[in-house]
Design a protein around this motif. Structure first.
Motif, mmCIF file in Angstrom:
data_model
loop_
_atom_site.group_PDB
_atom_site.id
_atom_site.type_symbol
_atom_site.label_atom_id
_atom_site.label_comp_id
_atom_site.label_asym_id
_atom_site.label_seq_id
_atom_site.Cartn_x
_atom_site.Cartn_y
_atom_site.Cartn_z
ATOM 1 N N GLY A 14 -16.931 -11.267 0.252
ATOM 2 C CA GLY A 14 -16.173 -10.092 0.668
ATOM 3 C C GLY A 14 -14.759 -10.044 0.129
ATOM 4 O O GLY A 14 -13.891 -9.387 0.712
ATOM 5 N N LYS A 15 -14.507 -10.715 -0.987
ATOM 6 C CA LYS A 15 -13.156 -10.731 -1.559
ATOM 7 C C LYS A 15 -12.669 -9.319 -1.895
ATOM 8 O O LYS A 15 -11.563 -8.941 -1.533
ATOM 9 C CB LYS A 15 -13.105 -11.624 -2.807
ATOM 10 N N SER A 16 -13.491 -8.556 -2.588
ATOM 11 C CA SER A 16 -13.084 -7.194 -2.975
ATOM 12 C C SER A 16 -12.923 -6.304 -1.751
ATOM 13 O O SER A 16 -12.013 -5.470 -1.699
ATOM 14 C CB SER A 16 -14.100 -6.580 -3.948
ATOM 15 N N THR A 17 -13.781 -6.470 -0.763
ATOM 16 C CA THR A 17 -13.662 -5.698 0.479
ATOM 17 C C THR A 17 -12.338 -6.005 1.164
ATOM 18 O O THR A 17 -11.635 -5.097 1.620
ATOM 19 C CB THR A 17 -14.843 -6.021 1.422
ATOM 20 N N ASN A 18 -11.980 -7.288 1.231
ATOM 21 C CA ASN A 18 -10.704 -7.682 1.839
ATOM 22 C C ASN A 18 -9.524 -7.102 1.070
ATOM 23 O O ASN A 18 -8.555 -6.628 1.666
ATOM 24 C CB ASN A 18 -10.585 -9.203 1.902
ATOM 25 N N LEU A 19 -9.602 -7.141 -0.257
ATOM 26 C CA LEU A 19 -8.536 -6.580 -1.091
ATOM 27 C C LEU A 19 -8.386 -5.092 -0.813
ATOM 28 O O LEU A 19 -7.268 -4.589 -0.621
ATOM 29 C CB LEU A 19 -8.842 -6.815 -2.570
ATOM 30 N N LEU A 20 -9.496 -4.372 -0.797
ATOM 31 C CA LEU A 20 -9.446 -2.920 -0.569
ATOM 32 C C LEU A 20 -8.929 -2.587 0.825
ATOM 33 O O LEU A 20 -8.225 -1.596 1.013
ATOM 34 C CB LEU A 20 -10.819 -2.297 -0.826
ATOM 35 N N GLN A 21 -9.243 -3.421 1.808
ATOM 36 C CA GLN A 21 -8.713 -3.209 3.160
ATOM 37 C C GLN A 21 -7.199 -3.427 3.181
ATOM 38 O O GLN A 21 -6.462 -2.652 3.789
ATOM 39 C CB GLN A 21 -9.390 -4.142 4.167
ATOM 40 N N ALA A 22 -6.728 -4.471 2.507
ATOM 41 C CA ALA A 22 -5.286 -4.718 2.438
ATOM 42 C C ALA A 22 -4.579 -3.556 1.746
ATOM 43 O O ALA A 22 -3.524 -3.086 2.204
ATOM 44 C CB ALA A 22 -5.009 -6.031 1.705
ATOM 45 N N ASP A 23 -5.156 -3.067 0.650
ATOM 46 C CA ASP A 23 -4.588 -1.917 -0.056
ATOM 47 C C ASP A 23 -4.525 -0.703 0.863
ATOM 48 O O ASP A 23 -3.509 -0.014 0.936
ATOM 49 C CB ASP A 23 -5.427 -1.612 -1.300
ATOM 50 N N PHE A 24 -5.604 -0.444 1.597
ATOM 51 C CA PHE A 24 -5.649 0.682 2.526
ATOM 52 C C PHE A 24 -4.543 0.565 3.575
ATOM 53 O O PHE A 24 -3.882 1.563 3.906
ATOM 54 C CB PHE A 24 -7.026 0.751 3.207
ATOM 55 N N ASN A 25 -4.333 -0.645 4.098
ATOM 56 C CA ASN A 25 -3.304 -0.848 5.117
ATOM 57 C C ASN A 25 -1.923 -0.485 4.597
ATOM 58 O O ASN A 25 -1.134 0.158 5.303
ATOM 59 C CB ASN A 25 -3.323 -2.294 5.621
ATOM 60 N N TYR A 26 -1.598 -0.887 3.369
ATOM 61 C CA TYR A 26 -0.304 -0.518 2.775
ATOM 62 C C TYR A 26 -0.211 0.983 2.581
ATOM 63 O O TYR A 26 0.776 1.620 2.959
ATOM 64 C CB TYR A 26 -0.113 -1.215 1.418
ATOM 65 N N ARG A 27 -1.213 1.565 1.985
ATOM 66 C CA ARG A 27 -1.183 3.002 1.676
ATOM 67 C C ARG A 27 -1.160 3.856 2.939
ATOM 68 O O ARG A 27 -0.534 4.905 2.965
ATOM 69 C CB ARG A 27 -2.356 3.368 0.783
ATOM 70 N N GLU A 28 -1.835 3.412 3.980
ATOM 71 C CA GLU A 28 -1.855 4.160 5.241
ATOM 72 C C GLU A 28 -0.448 4.275 5.831
ATOM 73 O O GLU A 28 -0.137 5.235 6.531
ATOM 74 C CB GLU A 28 -2.796 3.457 6.229
ATOM 75 N N ARG A 29 0.393 3.318 5.491
ATOM 76 C CA ARG A 29 1.772 3.321 5.983
ATOM 77 C C ARG A 29 2.742 3.947 4.976
ATOM 78 O O ARG A 29 3.947 3.797 5.081
ATOM 79 C CB ARG A 29 2.185 1.898 6.335
ATOM 80 N N GLY A 30 2.177 4.595 3.964
ATOM 81 C CA GLY A 30 3.001 5.299 2.980
ATOM 82 C C GLY A 30 3.621 4.400 1.931
ATOM 83 O O GLY A 30 4.563 4.801 1.245
ATOM 84 N N MET A 31 3.101 3.192 1.774
ATOM 85 C CA MET A 31 3.651 2.246 0.805
ATOM 86 C C MET A 31 2.804 2.251 -0.467
ATOM 87 O O MET A 31 1.582 2.285 -0.407
ATOM 88 C CB MET A 31 3.665 0.835 1.402
ATOM 89 N N ALA A 32 3.480 2.205 -1.602
ATOM 90 C CA ALA A 32 2.789 2.208 -2.896
ATOM 91 C C ALA A 32 2.303 0.803 -3.250
ATOM 92 O O ALA A 32 2.977 -0.191 -2.972
ATOM 93 C CB ALA A 32 3.724 2.718 -3.987
ATOM 94 N N THR A 33 1.134 0.741 -3.858
ATOM 95 C CA THR A 33 0.561 -0.520 -4.324
ATOM 96 C C THR A 33 0.124 -0.353 -5.771
ATOM 97 O O THR A 33 0.022 0.762 -6.271
ATOM 98 C CB THR A 33 -0.672 -0.929 -3.485
#
Length: 192
Positions: A14-33
């Protein structure tokens, strides 16, 4: 202080799933990744990080010649980045891992790298070896062997499911080419 994280595991953890979840968390808060993925991994659409459960996001493909620090500096100047995320980090070169450390240390941007620790022969990949040596934080993502123990090894198999012990280090594949096993079952499979 920004940190360099290495999230490592065997195949299918689930490495890619974890990465995508982390990315979503940043973006949900309006932060660029900024997301990177290995150009050599052509199982899905080029320039896309895709998880086995169906999540995906566009990413910048990298190969051995990609200057990750220059890419990040350019993007950061245009739109300040809160985080850099790298999928398939085992395919990084040692120089690229040093660039990721520089992104943390000089630009103040945390870097989350996700990848395999070892290949199908139990040997470290160059990128993984360097990340294990210099990352600020090492996080093992757990996967499960057929016996229920923690899977730490990646067994390469042929089309009939027979174990393969020799060959080039990199051969792209998923469940059709690799099995995540505990060390005991990995060793037994290769001995048979």
């Amino acid at each position: 202080m920004a940190k360099l994280y290495f999230y490592y595991a065997s195949m299918n953890a689930g490495k890619s799933t974890n990465l995508l979840q982390a990315d979503f968390n940043y973006r949900e808060r309006g932060m660029a990744t900024m997301l990177f993925t290995a150009a050599v991994d052509d199982r899905f659409r080029p320039g896309t990080i895709t998880s086995r459960i169906g999540l995906e996001a566009p990413a910048t493909p990298f190969d051995a010649q990609t200057d990750l620090a220059a890419c990040v500096a350019s993007q950061h100047a245009a739109d300040p980045l809160a985080c850099v995320l790298v999928d398939e980090a085992q395919f990084l070169t040692g120089i690229q891992v040093a660039q990721l450390a520089r992104i943390c240390d000089s630009m103040g941007i945390p870097v989350l790298a996700y990848g395999l620790r070892t290949d199908f022969q139990g040997r470290l990949f160059e990128g993984a070896a360097r990340l294990l040596a210099i990352a600020d934080s090492l996080v093992e993502i757990k996967s499960v062997c057929v016996c229920g123990r923690k899977a730490t090894m990646n067994l390469r198999v042929d089309a009939e499911g027979n174990p393969i012990a020799e060959g080039k280090q990199t051969e792209i594949g998923g469940n059709d080419r690799y099995l995540a096993l505990c060390r005991r079952h990995f060793t037994e499979a290769l001995a048979s």
